[in-house]
Scaffold this motif. Structure first.
Motif, short mmCIF file in Angstrom:
data_model
loop_
_atom_site.label_atom_id
_atom_site.label_comp_id
_atom_site.label_asym_id
_atom_site.label_seq_id
_atom_site.Cartn_x
_atom_site.Cartn_y
_atom_site.Cartn_z
N MET A 226 11.27 -4.02 9.07
CA MET A 226 12.32 -3.54 8.69
C MET A 226 12.75 -2.83 9.39
O MET A 226 14.41 -2.94 8.93
N GLN A 227 13.20 -2.83 10.86
CA GLN A 227 14.19 -2.31 11.71
C GLN A 227 15.52 -3.32 11.23
O GLN A 227 16.78 -2.80 12.02
N SER A 228 14.97 -4.32 11.03
CA SER A 228 16.42 -5.64 11.18
C SER A 228 16.46 -5.65 9.96
O SER A 228 17.40 -6.34 9.77
N VAL B 2 2.52 -0.48 -1.90
CA VAL B 2 1.89 0.39 -2.07
C VAL B 2 0.48 -0.47 -0.49
O VAL B 2 0.67 -1.81 -0.58
N ILE B 3 0.04 -0.27 0.79
CA ILE B 3 -0.60 -1.42 1.33
C ILE B 3 -1.67 -0.23 1.95
O ILE B 3 -2.04 0.16 2.28
N THR B 4 -2.68 -0.07 1.08
CA THR B 4 -3.62 0.38 0.87
C THR B 4 -4.89 -0.56 0.97
O THR B 4 -4.62 -1.81 0.30
N PRO B 5 -6.07 -0.39 0.69
CA PRO B 5 -7.32 -1.42 0.42
C PRO B 5 -7.18 -1.46 -0.32
O PRO B 5 -6.44 -0.67 -2.30
N ALA C 254 1.07 -1.27 7.67
CA ALA C 254 2.42 -0.72 7.46
C ALA C 254 2.81 -0.93 8.46
O ALA C 254 4.44 -0.98 8.92
N SER C 255 2.04 -0.87 9.51
CA SER C 255 3.00 -0.96 10.96
C SER C 255 3.57 -2.33 11.60
O SER C 255 4.98 -1.85 11.43
#
Length: 372
Positions: free
Chosen positions: A60-62, A113-116, A53-54
């Motif tokens: 996404m800042q670009s 959704v970026i989870t296990p 997610a990081s």
């Protein structure tokens, strides 16, 4: 005067055309930088504020068409830290218990959704019930049954379900797809996909069957499963597979260390693939046709991807994968754009059906027939 008037007319025509430009054409040829003015912006809540997610958040800042407007995490400290860093107000920060309240938040269009893996099914269904579009990291679910339930839930709620297949927008990958579609490689005969690295921390969730649903196949082998399909351009009709395990302490029951699998396609083309958590330097796709070949190495890493064909080196520009992915997904959700290679829930479901068959082939030692 005439030359000035002609210039102004051309300038006006160019300005009118700008909103209709795509970041690349159907075959991945044009400029890969999105025009500044290209419609509304997709407002995205990130769910699961871990390492990947990081990477997404920074990329996404670009973005020109997607921005972070919500955060969902079980860690209050992360919500506070990320909220400050990405200017997300407290009213748009949620935990896993109360994120259903996003239904009342007009500043969120979609949730990524970026989870296990094991959490995807329930979380995507909750997102759909809240009336928000869902973007889900791959694998979409633990198995095809779960995947079908997710597809149905999003369809019933009238929202889109996309899967984080970032390679479907990668320029060199799309150039190989274009060459194959244009017949430049001739009849496709063979695909090879190699995906592997030595995994570290034995206590991480990727080695916990309850959270991961498997091992290397679920994490990186899915790239070869998916890549075989879009590189060959067909859906496989049979699967054979063999599992090798050398470290039963690290790779416990239900967590695969190394799987070799083979796919057969209606045209007669075959694929031979390897997925492993026990070998480094494996990130390669090779496609062989009667008239030519294409090789990507690295093929699925974060980049830059490198490739060559029988015509020479691939030189398409590198753009951060997640930046390109999120801008293109904004176009899919907001403008109903159709990507060259699909990234919807049905695409994710096809991969899950194949992976179910791979695990069945490993367990039984028998060839598995695939049906639609």
């Amino acid at each position: 005067m005439n030359s000035r008037r002609d210039f102004l007319q051309k300038l006006a025509a160019s300005a009118l055309a700008m909103p209709f430009l795509s970041s690349y054409d159907a075959f991945g040829h044009a400029d890969f930088r999105l025009p500044v003015s290209q419609g509304p912006v997709l407002r995205v809540a990130l769910m699961g504020l871990g390492g990947y997610a990081s990477r997404v958040a920074e990329a996404m800042q670009s973005c020109k068409r997607a921005k972070i407007t919500g955060l969902i995490s079980g860690t209050p400290g992360k919500l506070q830290e990320w909220g400050a860093k990405y200017q997300v107000p407290e009213k748009s920060r949620y935990n896993y218990e109360n994120f259903d309240n996003i239904k009342d938040n007009p500043d969120i269009d979609a949730v990524y959704v970026i989870t296990p893996n094991a959490l995807h099914h329930d979380q995507v269904i909750r997102v759909a019930k809240a009336g928000k579009h869902a973007i889900c990291e791959k694998p979409m679910a633990l198995n095809a049954k779960e995947g079908q339930e997710m597809v149905d839930a999003c369809a019933n709620a009238g929202v889109k379900l996309l899967v984080g297949y970032r390679m479907h927008f990668e320029p060199k990958t799309l150039e190989v797809v274009r060459m194959r579609q244009a017949g430049e490689l001739g009849k496709i005969m063979f695909f090879q996909g190699q995906c592997g690295f030595r995994i570290g921390d034995p206590n991480q969730w990727r080695l916990d069957k309850a959270l991961a649903g498997g091992g290397s196949l679920m994490d990186i082998g899915i790239y070869a499963v998916n890549g075989a399909r879009y590189m060959v351009g067909e859906e496989p009709v049979w699967v054979t597979a063999q599992e090798t395990k050398t470290d039963t302490a690290k790779f416990k029951e239900g967590v695969d260390e190394t799987i070799q699998f083979q796919l057969g396609f209606p045209s007669g083309a075959v694929a031979s693939c390897l997925s492993t958590y026990n070998m480094n330097y494996l990130d390669r796709f090779f496609l062989n046709g009667e008239k030519g070949f294409a090789e990507l190495q690295p093929s699925t890493g974060y980049g830059p991807i490198k490739g060559r064909t029988n015509k020479g080196e691939l030189t398409q520009p590198h753009v951060t994968h997640q930046t390109l992915q999120m801008d293109e997904m904004a176009g899919i959700i907001l403008d109903n754009n159709k990507p060259v290679v699909p990234v919807d829930g049905e695409e994710g479901l096809k991969d899950l059906k194949i992976m179910d068959a791979i695990y069945a082939a490993c367990a039984t030692g028998q060839r598995q027939e695939l049906r639609g």
